[in-house]
Design a protein around this motif. Structure first.
Motif, PDB file in Angstrom:
ATOM      1  N   UNK A 115     -26.860  56.618 -50.767  1.00  0.00           N
ATOM      2  CA  UNK A 115     -27.315  56.943 -49.414  1.00  0.00           C
ATOM      3  C   UNK A 115     -27.338  58.448 -49.246  1.00  0.00           C
ATOM      4  N   UNK A 116     -27.938  58.893 -48.146  1.00  0.00           N
ATOM      5  CA  UNK A 116     -27.945  60.316 -47.835  1.00  0.00           C
ATOM      6  C   UNK A 116     -29.263  61.004 -48.076  1.00  0.00           C
ATOM      7  N   UNK A 117     -30.235  60.287 -48.600  1.00  0.00           N
ATOM      8  CA  UNK A 117     -31.538  60.895 -48.805  1.00  0.00           C
ATOM      9  C   UNK A 117     -32.241  61.141 -47.478  1.00  0.00           C
ATOM     10  N   UNK A 118     -33.363  61.855 -47.552  1.00  0.00           N
ATOM     11  CA  UNK A 118     -34.119  62.130 -46.346  1.00  0.00           C
ATOM     12  C   UNK A 118     -35.127  63.225 -46.574  1.00  0.00           C
ATOM     13  N   UNK A 119     -35.648  63.730 -45.466  1.00  0.00           N
ATOM     14  CA  UNK A 119     -36.643  64.800 -45.486  1.00  0.00           C
ATOM     15  C   UNK A 119     -35.979  66.104 -45.075  1.00  0.00           C
ATOM     16  N   UNK A 120     -36.178  67.138 -45.868  1.00  0.00           N
ATOM     17  CA  UNK A 120     -35.570  68.435 -45.587  1.00  0.00           C
ATOM     18  C   UNK A 120     -36.546  69.535 -45.975  1.00  0.00           C
ATOM     19  N   UNK A 121     -36.451  70.660 -45.311  1.00  0.00           N
ATOM     20  CA  UNK A 121     -37.303  71.798 -45.657  1.00  0.00           C
ATOM     21  C   UNK A 121     -36.763  72.519 -46.887  1.00  0.00           C
ATOM     22  N   UNK A 122     -37.638  73.191 -47.580  1.00  0.00           N
ATOM     23  CA  UNK A 122     -37.223  73.976 -48.733  1.00  0.00           C
ATOM     24  C   UNK A 122     -36.132  74.960 -48.315  1.00  0.00           C
ATOM     25  N   UNK A 123     -35.117  75.058 -49.165  1.00  0.00           N
ATOM     26  CA  UNK A 123     -33.970  75.895 -48.861  1.00  0.00           C
ATOM     27  C   UNK A 123     -32.842  75.164 -48.174  1.00  0.00           C
ATOM     28  N   UNK A 124     -33.102  73.963 -47.739  1.00  0.00           N
ATOM     29  CA  UNK A 124     -32.101  73.171 -47.044  1.00  0.00           C
ATOM     30  C   UNK A 124     -31.165  72.446 -47.995  1.00  0.00           C
ATOM     31  N   UNK A 125     -30.303  71.620 -47.403  1.00  0.00           N
ATOM     32  CA  UNK A 125     -29.283  70.905 -48.169  1.00  0.00           C
ATOM     33  C   UNK A 125     -29.241  69.434 -47.784  1.00  0.00           C
ATOM     34  N   UNK A 126     -28.836  68.644 -48.731  1.00  0.00           N
ATOM     35  CA  UNK A 126     -28.558  67.224 -48.506  1.00  0.00           C
ATOM     36  C   UNK A 126     -27.347  66.842 -49.354  1.00  0.00           C
ATOM     37  N   UNK A 127     -26.635  65.839 -48.893  1.00  0.00           N
ATOM     38  CA  UNK A 127     -25.526  65.318 -49.668  1.00  0.00           C
ATOM     39  C   UNK A 127     -25.750  63.830 -49.906  1.00  0.00           C
ATOM     40  N   UNK A 128     -25.885  63.460 -51.156  1.00  0.00           N
ATOM     41  CA  UNK A 128     -26.029  62.059 -51.516  1.00  0.00           C
ATOM     42  C   UNK A 128     -24.648  61.468 -51.796  1.00  0.00           C
ATOM     43  N   UNK A 129     -24.500  60.210 -51.405  1.00  0.00           N
ATOM     44  CA  UNK A 129     -23.260  59.488 -51.672  1.00  0.00           C
ATOM     45  C   UNK A 129     -23.586  58.215 -52.426  1.00  0.00           C
ATOM     46  N   UNK A 130     -22.681  57.808 -53.296  1.00  0.00           N
ATOM     47  CA  UNK A 130     -22.853  56.564 -54.038  1.00  0.00           C
ATOM     48  C   UNK A 130     -21.563  55.780 -53.945  1.00  0.00           C
ATOM     49  N   UNK A 131     -21.680  54.561 -53.428  1.00  0.00           N
ATOM     50  CA  UNK A 131     -20.524  53.682 -53.309  1.00  0.00           C
ATOM     51  C   UNK A 131     -20.596  52.633 -54.400  1.00  0.00           C
ATOM     52  N   UNK A 132     -19.490  52.458 -55.112  1.00  0.00           N
ATOM     53  CA  UNK A 132     -19.399  51.447 -56.152  1.00  0.00           C
ATOM     54  C   UNK A 132     -18.524  50.302 -55.648  1.00  0.00           C
ATOM     55  N   UNK A 133     -19.029  49.085 -55.764  1.00  0.00           N
ATOM     56  CA  UNK A 133     -18.253  47.947 -55.277  1.00  0.00           C
ATOM     57  C   UNK A 133     -18.562  46.716 -56.116  1.00  0.00           C
ATOM     58  N   UNK A 134     -17.705  45.727 -56.007  1.00  0.00           N
ATOM     59  CA  UNK A 134     -17.980  44.448 -56.639  1.00  0.00           C
ATOM     60  C   UNK A 134     -17.472  44.306 -58.059  1.00  0.00           C
ATOM     61  N   UNK A 135     -17.040  45.392 -58.653  1.00  0.00           N
ATOM     62  CA  UNK A 135     -16.477  45.327 -59.999  1.00  0.00           C
ATOM     63  C   UNK A 135     -15.605  46.546 -60.192  1.00  0.00           C
ATOM     64  N   UNK A 136     -14.747  46.541 -61.192  1.00  0.00           N
ATOM     65  CA  UNK A 136     -13.856  47.687 -61.401  1.00  0.00           C
ATOM     66  C   UNK A 136     -14.568  48.850 -62.067  1.00  0.00           C
ATOM     67  N   UNK A 137     -15.048  49.772 -61.275  1.00  0.00           N
ATOM     68  CA  UNK A 137     -15.712  50.950 -61.818  1.00  0.00           C
ATOM     69  C   UNK A 137     -14.716  52.057 -62.150  1.00  0.00           C
ATOM     70  N   UNK A 138     -13.454  51.745 -62.091  1.00  0.00           N
ATOM     71  CA  UNK A 138     -12.452  52.796 -62.247  1.00  0.00           C
ATOM     72  C   UNK A 138     -12.509  53.497 -63.594  1.00  0.00           C
ATOM     73  N   UNK A 139     -13.097  52.862 -64.617  1.00  0.00           N
ATOM     74  CA  UNK A 139     -13.157  53.482 -65.932  1.00  0.00           C
ATOM     75  C   UNK A 139     -14.568  53.926 -66.319  1.00  0.00           C
ATOM     76  N   UNK A 140     -15.473  53.956 -65.363  1.00  0.00           N
ATOM     77  CA  UNK A 140     -16.868  54.263 -65.645  1.00  0.00           C
ATOM     78  C   UNK A 140     -17.162  55.740 -65.396  1.00  0.00           C
TER      79      UNK A 140
END
Length: 122
Positions: A5-30
């Motif tokens: 999540x976190x995508x969108x439309x931004x002007x050149x020079x701007x900033x965005x922060x993407x986030x990724x949530x892991x669920x449903x399995x043990x991603x602790x070693x990935x």
């Protein structure tokens, strides 16, 4: 499952922060990573981080502008994107690798999220 999540439309020079949530399995070693893809082009590497956070790789095109980080307690990985350029426009995908280390090729990834669109206008 991975969900970006976190995508969108931004002007050149701007900033965005993407986030990724892991669920449903043990991603602790990935190992985790971000890739992006433009229409008609192959999916390309953006950034990767080992599960411990000790090893990080960036594509040359984003080095110095993007920062990948991981929050193991929340099973989340982030991509802070600064000084965005129109050529950063793409669908961004979160990926996970059983190898546990930072990996830079799509074939090394075992799980993919559905992607989030990032559009940078000039």
């Amino acid at each position: 499952q991975l969900q970006a999540s976190g995508g969108g439309l931004v002007q050149a020079g701007g900033s965005l922060r993407l986030s990724c949530t892991a669920s449903g399995r043990p991603f602790s070693n990935y190992g985790m990573g971000w890739f992006r893809q433009c229409p008609g082009k192959e999916r390309e590497f953006v950034a990767a981080i080992s599960r411990s956070g000790a090893i990080i790789y960036y594509a040359d095109s984003v080095k110095g502008r993007f920062t990948i980080s991981i929050e193991n307690a929340k099973n989340m990985v982030y991509l802070q994107m600064n000084s965005l350029k129109p050529e950063d426009t793409a669908v961004y995908y979160c990926a996970a690798s059983r190898l546990g280390r930072a990996t830079r090729t799509p074939i090394e990834q075992d799980y993919w999220g559905p992607g989030t669109q990032v559009t940078v206008s000039s």
